[in-house]
Design an enzyme around this catalytic site. Structure first.
Site, PDB file in Angstrom:
ATOM      1  N   ASP A  38       0.834  -1.173  -0.128  1.00 40.25           N
ATOM      2  CA  ASP A  38       0.014  -0.043  -0.021  1.00 40.25           C
ATOM      3  C   ASP A  38       1.050   1.297  -0.047  1.00 40.25           C
ATOM      4  OD1 ASP A  38      -2.209  -1.420   0.117  1.00 40.25           O
ATOM      5  OD2 ASP A  38      -2.523  -1.469   2.363  1.00 40.25           O
ATOM      6  N   TYR A  66       5.864  -9.081   8.487  1.00 38.21           N
ATOM      7  CA  TYR A  66       5.485  -7.695   8.648  1.00 38.21           C
ATOM      8  C   TYR A  66       5.399  -7.381  10.062  1.00 38.21           C
ATOM      9  CZ  TYR A  66       2.931  -8.067   4.000  1.00 38.21           C
ATOM     10  OH  TYR A  66       2.585  -8.548   2.877  1.00 38.21           O
ATOM     11  N   ASP A  80      -7.615   1.363   7.150  1.00 40.14           N
ATOM     12  CA  ASP A  80      -6.376   2.072   7.499  1.00 40.14           C
ATOM     13  C   ASP A  80      -6.831   3.587   7.929  1.00 40.14           C
ATOM     14  OD1 ASP A  80      -6.394   3.039   5.307  1.00 40.14           O
ATOM     15  OD2 ASP A  80      -4.743   1.961   4.501  1.00 40.14           O
ATOM     16  N   ARG A 172      -4.044  -5.396   6.903  1.00 45.11           N
ATOM     17  CA  ARG A 172      -5.087  -4.372   7.415  1.00 45.11           C
ATOM     18  C   ARG A 172      -6.513  -5.225   7.685  1.00 45.11           C
ATOM     19  NH1 ARG A 172      -7.048  -1.343   2.772  1.00 45.11           N
ATOM     20  NH2 ARG A 172      -5.681  -2.633   1.408  1.00 45.11           N
TER      21      ARG A 172
END
Length: 292
Positions: A38, A66, A80, A172
């Site tokens: 993203d 991550y 987000d 997310r």
């Protein structure tokens, strides 16, 4: 120019911005990335150039790691901080043990519904394009695997953690789902990808530091880019057959025991890289020919 660049993408740019920049630096149109990050996320984004674009799917088909931070008590349209707030609740009554248990419950396989603001297509249209028009459509859950969640740091309502997961996982959505499990909602506020396959943050070159003069210094060969697959040396007398697409069933093919269904990096006795191959009960065959 054929190979892979282990790029570190900065916040504020899309994955396609990185591809465009490298096309210009490498002076070639044959460039592709190995899994969208993203715009507001940063981290490892391996970029394939030239003939290395043939292995994009094989790099993508690997674990990702991550580091993420999310906030409890808030929901947004995008999962987000880029989206509009749709709901707010007070999460202060939640204890650390309850939060940890909710997080840990997602370790393993689960059916994850992708966010509307994603690059997935439905009937040929990307979901984010529909979302921008105010259209929400039904999304089927996809089976993903959360392999490990570590370094959980809880400072309610803020939570940080490290996640190792399968391809296709939306972090997310994981944050959103944890919020749903706790019945207060959650929104991701920061994301960094630290590893894709055997490409790590420590060895990445920042996209801002890459130039036409130094790009070759960071170009990783196709076979080294596939180092997450075990190496298999085959007898040179069979290499021509394999290169021509023949499935070989002969115990003289290699001195190594071949696991059925496992993908290998295949070399001949002269250490010449041939490609990726796989064996079954009927023999061994090259799945992806990658001779340069």
């Amino acid at each position: 120019m054929d190979g892979v660049i282990n790029v570190y993408k900065n916040k504020g740019m899309t994955s396609f911005d990185v591809v465009r920049k490298i096309k210009k630096i490498a002076a070639t149109g044959k460039v592709g990335h190995t899994g969208t990050l993203d715009p507001e996320a940063c981290g490892v984004l391996p970029i394939c150039i030239g003939k290395a674009t043939k292995i994009i799917d094989y790099i993508m088909d690997s674990d990702k790691v991550y580091e993420v931070e999310f906030k409890l008590g808030i929901k947004t349209t995008t999962y987000d901080l880029e989206g509009e707030i749709t709901e707010e609740k007070d999460p202060s009554n939640l204890g650390e043990k309850e939060i940890e248990e909710a997080i840990s419950s997602f370790i393993g396989e689960y059916s994850q519904v992708p966010p509307m603001y994603s690059a997935l297509k439905q009937n040929g249209v990307r979901l984010y394009e529909l979302a921008r028009q105010g259209i929400e459509v039904h999304r089927e859950g996809r089976l993903v695997k959360i392999k490990e969640i570590t370094d959980i740091c809880i400072n309610n309502p803020y939570i940080k953690m490290k996640v190792r997961c399968s391809k296709g996982t939306y972090i997310r959505s994981l944050c959103y789902d944890i919020g749903e499990k706790l019945e207060v909602g959650a929104t991701m506020i920061d994301l960094k990808r630290t590893k894709t396959s055997n490409f790590s943050e420590e060895e990445a070159i920042n996209i801002d530091d890459l130039t036409a003069e130094n790009i070759n210094d960071y170009l990783i060969s196709i076979d080294k880019a596939l180092a997450s697959y075990d190496k298999l040396i085959i007898s040179s007398k069979f290499s021509k057959l394999l290169i021509n697409g023949v499935k070989v069933f002969d115990k003289r093919l290699t001195n190594t025991k071949v696991e059925i269904g496992k993908l290998y990096r295949v070399y001949d006795e002269n250490e010449k890289f041939i490609g990726l191959g796989k064996g079954d009960i009927k023999g061994f065959k090259i799945e992806k020919l990658l001779i340069i």
